[in-house]
Design an enzyme around this catalytic site. Structure first.
Site, mmCIF file in Angstrom:
data_model
loop_
_atom_site.group_PDB
_atom_site.id
_atom_site.type_symbol
_atom_site.label_atom_id
_atom_site.label_comp_id
_atom_site.label_asym_id
_atom_site.label_seq_id
_atom_site.Cartn_x
_atom_site.Cartn_y
_atom_site.Cartn_z
ATOM 1 C CG ASP A 42 2.567 -3.138 9.607
ATOM 2 O OD1 ASP A 42 2.891 -4.313 9.376
ATOM 3 O OD2 ASP A 42 2.552 -2.242 8.744
ATOM 4 N NE ARG A 96 -2.329 0.861 3.669
ATOM 5 C CZ ARG A 96 -3.020 0.781 4.796
ATOM 6 N NH1 ARG A 96 -4.328 0.728 4.763
ATOM 7 N NH2 ARG A 96 -2.401 0.724 5.964
#
Length: 209
Positions: A200, A104
């Site tokens: 994350d 991303r």
């Protein structure tokens, strides 16, 4: 129309709570993600078709059922999706594993493909795309686009935690794909992270942050 399944089994929810904890280290985090993926695989494969067979036991003939129909393909989205594959393979050892690399862009939050290697008979398989997080939905949508371009048709998506925004985006882009998650969280923050989420997943799996 694809459906959303939130798997609320007590063992999954217990392990997910530890996975979320900021104090959980990389080793335990990896082990728990592996375990939860294995447990979730029971639900994701619940509707696989069966065929009846006869089996000779030590004392007689038994009427049994075995999985029939298409074969299974597991497709982790790199890199975090790798943490979910081993547990699933313990349940489905004959599954073929493909890989899709999507990251991303931190500025646009849009997915960028950098790797795609899929089983050659992808059109003949029931496919399960796996990634711990369904945040904006961009990576999942892009990955499923790539799979469909290669001939994949019967696709499910499995994650540990999803955001309402990610679910809505994936449903809109791929209304034929069922979504399986262990938790539907509150929202996304301004950086595209799920709140409360778990941080994350890739960094926590591999100890890179």
């Amino acid at each position: 129309m694809g459906r959303l399944y939130v798997i609320d089994h007590p063992l999954i929810q217990h392990k997910l709570a530890i996975i979320r904890d900021v104090n959980t280290g990389a080793k335990e985090f990896r082990e728990l993600v592996d375990e939860v993926a294995m447990l979730m695989a029971y639900e994701v494969t619940r509707n696989l078709p069966l065929t009846d067979i006869q089996v000779q036991t030590p004392v007689g003939m038994a009427q049994c059922s075995v999985i029939s129909g298409k074969k299974i393909g597991l497709i982790p989205i790199l890199r975090a999706g790798l943490g979910m594959v081993s547990g699933m393979l313990r349940l489905i050892p004959t599954a073929r594993v493909g890989h899709i690399g999507v990251y991303r862009d931190p500025e646009t939050l849009q997915p960028v493909e950098y790797y795609c290697k899929l089983p050659p008979d992808i059109a003949e398989r029931d496919l399960i795309v796996v990634d711990p997080m369904l945040a904006t939905g961009g990576s999942a949508i892009a990955s499923i686009n790539f799979i469909k371009q290669k001939g994949g048709t019967n696709i499910r998506f499995m994650c540990l935690i999803a955001s309402p925004e990610g679910v809505a985006a994936l449903k809109k882009a791929h209304p034929d794909v069922d979504i399986y998650t262990a938790a539907l969280d509150e929202c996304l923050n301004d950086h595209g992270y799920i709140v409360p989420g778990l941080g994350d997943a890739g960094d926590r799996l591999f100890g890179t942050k």
